[in-house]
Design a protein around this motif. Sequence first.
Motif, PDB file in Angstrom:
ATOM      1  N   SER A  18       0.838  -1.203   0.000  1.00  0.00           N
ATOM      2  CA  SER A  18       0.000   0.000   0.000  1.00  0.00           C
ATOM      3  C   SER A  18       0.872   1.252   0.000  1.00  0.00           C
ATOM      4  N   GLY A  19       1.986   1.217   0.748  1.00  0.00           N
ATOM      5  CA  GLY A  19       2.891   2.365   0.774  1.00  0.00           C
ATOM      6  C   GLY A  19       3.473   2.660  -0.592  1.00  0.00           C
ATOM      7  N   PHE A  20       3.811   1.604  -1.349  1.00  0.00           N
ATOM      8  CA  PHE A  20       4.367   1.793  -2.691  1.00  0.00           C
ATOM      9  C   PHE A  20       3.320   2.376  -3.640  1.00  0.00           C
ATOM     10  N   LEU A  21       2.097   1.862  -3.577  1.00  0.00           N
ATOM     11  CA  LEU A  21       1.042   2.361  -4.464  1.00  0.00           C
ATOM     12  C   LEU A  21       0.691   3.816  -4.144  1.00  0.00           C
ATOM     13  N   VAL A  22       0.685   4.161  -2.854  1.00  0.00           N
ATOM     14  CA  VAL A  22       0.422   5.555  -2.477  1.00  0.00           C
ATOM     15  C   VAL A  22       1.581   6.447  -2.917  1.00  0.00           C
ATOM     16  N   PHE A  23       2.802   5.932  -2.858  1.00  0.00           N
ATOM     17  CA  PHE A  23       3.972   6.672  -3.342  1.00  0.00           C
ATOM     18  C   PHE A  23       3.793   7.062  -4.811  1.00  0.00           C
ATOM     19  N   LEU A  24       3.237   6.146  -5.616  1.00  0.00           N
ATOM     20  CA  LEU A  24       3.017   6.436  -7.033  1.00  0.00           C
ATOM     21  C   LEU A  24       2.013   7.576  -7.222  1.00  0.00           C
ATOM     22  N   ARG A 337       0.505   2.091  10.633  1.00  0.00           N
ATOM     23  CA  ARG A 337       1.193   3.327  10.258  1.00  0.00           C
ATOM     24  C   ARG A 337       2.457   3.066   9.441  1.00  0.00           C
ATOM     25  N   LEU A 338       2.865   1.803   9.318  1.00  0.00           N
ATOM     26  CA  LEU A 338       4.027   1.488   8.488  1.00  0.00           C
ATOM     27  C   LEU A 338       3.805   1.881   7.029  1.00  0.00           C
ATOM     28  N   SER A 339       2.550   1.869   6.572  1.00  0.00           N
ATOM     29  CA  SER A 339       2.281   2.228   5.176  1.00  0.00           C
ATOM     30  C   SER A 339       2.687   3.678   4.913  1.00  0.00           C
ATOM     31  N   ASN A 340       2.408   4.575   5.864  1.00  0.00           N
ATOM     32  CA  ASN A 340       2.822   5.973   5.723  1.00  0.00           C
ATOM     33  C   ASN A 340       4.346   6.076   5.729  1.00  0.00           C
ATOM     34  N   PHE A 341       4.984   5.291   6.592  1.00  0.00           N
ATOM     35  CA  PHE A 341       6.447   5.279   6.653  1.00  0.00           C
ATOM     36  C   PHE A 341       7.045   4.807   5.325  1.00  0.00           C
ATOM     37  N   PHE A 342       6.506   3.721   4.771  1.00  0.00           N
ATOM     38  CA  PHE A 342       7.035   3.196   3.509  1.00  0.00           C
ATOM     39  C   PHE A 342       6.808   4.183   2.364  1.00  0.00           C
ATOM     40  N   HIS A 343       5.656   4.855   2.356  1.00  0.00           N
ATOM     41  CA  HIS A 343       5.375   5.843   1.302  1.00  0.00           C
ATOM     42  C   HIS A 343       6.426   6.957   1.334  1.00  0.00           C
ATOM     43  N   GLY A 344       6.782   7.425   2.544  1.00  0.00           N
ATOM     44  CA  GLY A 344       7.809   8.452   2.664  1.00  0.00           C
ATOM     45  C   GLY A 344       9.188   7.941   2.285  1.00  0.00           C
ATOM     46  N   THR A 345       9.466   6.689   2.636  1.00  0.00           N
ATOM     47  CA  THR A 345      10.770   6.094   2.320  1.00  0.00           C
ATOM     48  C   THR A 345      10.954   5.932   0.815  1.00  0.00           C
ATOM     49  N   PHE A 346       9.912   5.471   0.129  1.00  0.00           N
ATOM     50  CA  PHE A 346       9.997   5.320  -1.329  1.00  0.00           C
ATOM     51  C   PHE A 346      10.236   6.673  -2.004  1.00  0.00           C
ATOM     52  N   LEU A 347       9.575   7.718  -1.509  1.00  0.00           N
ATOM     53  CA  LEU A 347       9.784   9.055  -2.072  1.00  0.00           C
ATOM     54  C   LEU A 347      11.228   9.507  -1.876  1.00  0.00           C
TER      55      LEU A 347
END
Length: 542
Positions: A18-24, A337-347
Motif C-alpha cells: 500500500s505504501g508503494f502504491l500511495v507513493f506512485l 502506520r508502516l504504510s505511511n512510513f514506507f510511502h515516505g521512504t519510497f519518495l
Amino acid sequence: MQSQPTSGASTWKSDIVSGFLVFLIALPLCLGIAMASGFPPVAGILTAVVGGVVSSWLGSARLTIKGPAAGLIVIALGAVTELGGGDGQLGYRRALATIVVGAAVQIVFALLRTGSLGDFFPSSVVHGMLAAIGIIICAKQVHVLLGVSPTAKETLHLLAEIPHSVMKLNPEIAFIGVISLVILFGHQAIAQRVAVLKRVPGPLLALLFAVPMGLYFDLDHEHTFTFSHDVFSVGPKFLVNLPNNLMSAITFPDFSAVFTATSIKYIVMFALVGSIESLLTAKAMDMMDLEKRRSDLDRDLFATGVGNLIAGLLGGLPMISEVVRSSANINYGAKSRLSNFFHGTFLLLFVAFVPMLIHRIPLAALAAMLIFAGVRLASPKEFVKTFRIGAEQFAIFSFTVGVTLATDLLMGVAAGIVLKALVHLVNGATLSGLFQPNIEETTHQAGHVVLRVRHAAVFTNFLKLKKQLARHAQVQHVEVDLTETKLVDHTVMERLHELESEFSRQGRHLHVRGLEQHKSLSAHPLSARKKKTAKSSLGLSS
C-alpha cells in the motif's frame, strides 16, 4: 466478531504494498502542489518524506498519509506572494517562517488537547471553504495546462481570462495537459465498473502518457514549431526542475517579517485550516478502518505539528493528513502506520537516486492532476448535496465560497461562521445560549445516563455537549434528549450521527430522542430541526 488489532511487525507486507502504491500517487501530486504554491517542486516531496519517515512514529493516526495537500495551496501561494513583495525567493523563505510558527501553534493546540477543534466549525462553512479552494486551484492551473502565462493574479480575474488562454493555447503543451485530464477522469469513471483498475493509480496512468509525449515533443530543448500558421515555443520551462541533490534543496526560513500583520494572518491560516483538514481526515479514516480503531486526535495533531516544524525549517510545504491519499491507502490494504512510513521512504529513495526521471514530467500533466483534485473539492455534486440538506445550508455554503473568492480564506470562513450564528439568532436562539448550552444530567441506573439539552443545540455550543458525553466513556447506554430545544442545527445532527456510529463500534449505545415535535427543514435525515409552534414563522433556520 470484531477483528483483532494488528501490529506493524505482522502487517509489513500489506503495508509495503500500500505504501508503494500511495507513493506512485504522491510523487506527481507533491511536485504539482509545491509548484502551484510558489515553492520549489522538491519542497512537496521533502514534506511527504518528513510526514512519512518522522510523523509516523509520533502518534500519527494509523492509516492516514501525511504530506502536502491541495487544500493549502491557496494559503501557501498567498504567503509567498504577499510576503515576498515581488521577490519569489524572499517570499518563499518568509512563508517558511510562518509555517514554522504555525506548526508551533499546532503543537500547543495538541498539548492543550484541542483535538475536537474540528467539531466547532459548521459543516457548510468547511465544505464551502474547500469548494472555494477547489475553484481557486482550477482557476490558476487551467492556464498552466494550456501552456499560457496569464496576466491576471486574482482568482475572479483568472477565471475571466480562461477564454483568452484557450484562444492562445500552446498546442503541444495543451495536448499533453488535456489528454492527461481525460485519462484521470476516465480512470475514475471506468474504475467504478472495473475492479482491477482501482489498484492502478490514475496519476500513474497520466504520467505514462505525459512523459513519453514530453520526450516526443523534445521539451528538454528550447525550440519553436509552427501550427496553423502560428509559431509557438517549447522547452525545459515546461518540465519539472529539480536540484542535483536533495541536500542542495534545503532552504532555511527568514524570520525577519514573522511578526508583521501579514505573517500573523498566514500563521493563523496555516495553523487553523491545516489542523481542521487534518482532524477531519483522521476522523474519516477511522470510519473506514475495518478494525474499528479510534485515533487519538490530539496525538495526531501533535505529530502533524512536529512534522510541519521540521518541514518548515528545512524548506518544505505545510503538511496535513491528506484525505485522497489516506483513503487510497486503506483501499490498497494498509494495516498500520508502516504504510505511511514506507510511502515516505519510497519518495526519499526515488528523489535521492533517480531525480532525472522527475525532470521528464511535463508541468501540464501536474496541472491536470491539480485540476482533477480541484474539481473533486468543488464538485457540482457538493453544491447539490448541500442544497438537499437545506436551503439555509446552501446559503451559508455559497456565502462562504463567494467571500473566499472575493477576499481570502480567513475572511471567507469567518463570514460563513458569522452568517450561521446570525441565522440562529433570527430563529430564536439567545446570544448566551449560542455558547453555553443548558444541559441537565440524570443517572437512572448503573450504565444508563440521560442528558437533557434545553434552548438550542448548535455548532457554537456543541463542544460542551461532547465534553459531557466524553465524561461517560464507560457508560453502556447514553441518551441525548432534545425535547426542550427550540433549535437543533445540521452540524449538531451530523456530529450526533457520527457519535452514534462511534458508540456502536465500541459496543455501546447512544440514543438521540425528543425530535418528534421538531420540524425538519428538508427531507434530508440530518437536516436542521426547529421546534413546531402554534404559528410557525417563515424565517431561515440552520
